[in-house]
Design an enzyme around this catalytic site. Sequence first.
Site, PDB file in Angstrom:
ATOM      1  N   LEU A  55      42.701  43.053  36.579  1.00 43.36           N
ATOM      2  CA  LEU A  55      41.314  42.801  36.217  1.00 43.36           C
ATOM      3  C   LEU A  55      40.777  41.798  37.234  1.00 43.36           C
ATOM      4  CD1 LEU A  55      41.397  42.326  32.309  1.00 43.36           C
ATOM      5  CD2 LEU A  55      40.650  44.340  33.599  1.00 43.36           C
ATOM      6  N   ASP A  56      39.511  41.948  37.591  1.00 41.10           N
ATOM      7  CA  ASP A  56      38.898  40.976  38.491  1.00 41.10           C
ATOM      8  C   ASP A  56      38.985  39.583  37.878  1.00 41.10           C
ATOM      9  OD1 ASP A  56      38.211  42.983  40.250  1.00 41.10           O
ATOM     10  OD2 ASP A  56      36.177  43.211  39.470  1.00 41.10           O
ATOM     11  N   LYS A  57      38.983  38.577  38.712  1.00 37.89           N
ATOM     12  CA  LYS A  57      39.141  37.191  38.260  1.00 37.89           C
ATOM     13  C   LYS A  57      38.144  36.820  37.165  1.00 37.89           C
ATOM     14  CE  LYS A  57      39.557  32.489  40.131  1.00 37.89           C
ATOM     15  NZ  LYS A  57      39.580  31.671  41.365  1.00 37.89           N
TER      16      LYS A  57
END
Length: 236
Positions: A55-57
């Site tokens: 997942l993106d940050k």
Amino acid sequence: MKKEKFEDWILFENENYLLINKPPFLSTLMDRQSERNILDLARGYVADAQVAHRLDKNTSGVIAIAKNPEAYRSLAIQFEKRKVYKIYHALTDGIHKFEDHKVAVPLLTTGKGEVKPSRKGKASETILNSVKAFSNHTLLSCKPLTGRMHQVRVHCAYAGAPIAGDELYGGKWLYLSSLKRKFNIGKFEEEQPLIKRYALHAHELAFKDLDGRKVGAVAPYPKDFEVLIKQLEKNS
């Protein structure tokens, strides 16, 4: 305030998998700007842990972690064959009435960490459904059928529904002053956005265990996303 531990994020656990609710602002893998990341924390809990996807940050929500090599291989194949069920919730700018709206637009990753629609890109599909409309925003349920970088963010923007706070893809910051007519802020204060990231949450994940049984979890909203929705409900 009590510091959260990795164990606090666990939504589901068996002998093969961990499903956790990843907080926002925490990288999945090693990040030069952060001391902590999901992989290192998971390996502090299970020595052989491997993160099966990213997942993106800034994206919160459910993420799967394999506890052994066989489990990792199995889930990697399911992702490759598009057998994994994924639902994201996104708070988007504008009013939208999507009902199984398919966005099928190839996506191309640029060298600048940005993704753009392009015929030269990889095939990408997302199904959009409206969950709830507010005064000037809509909560969407987004079902990606493929797993491209920034896919949900770009496909929402392409559909004319950029995610709130996602400046990279046309989203706008959401301020309380835009919701409350009589909102006042101190003379020397600078108003902060209601959520300090783009409003995207990996809400649900499901796949098959090694024995064929279903493994899945629904991730509750983190505090910032929950407060955002409550403010919209209160002021719409």
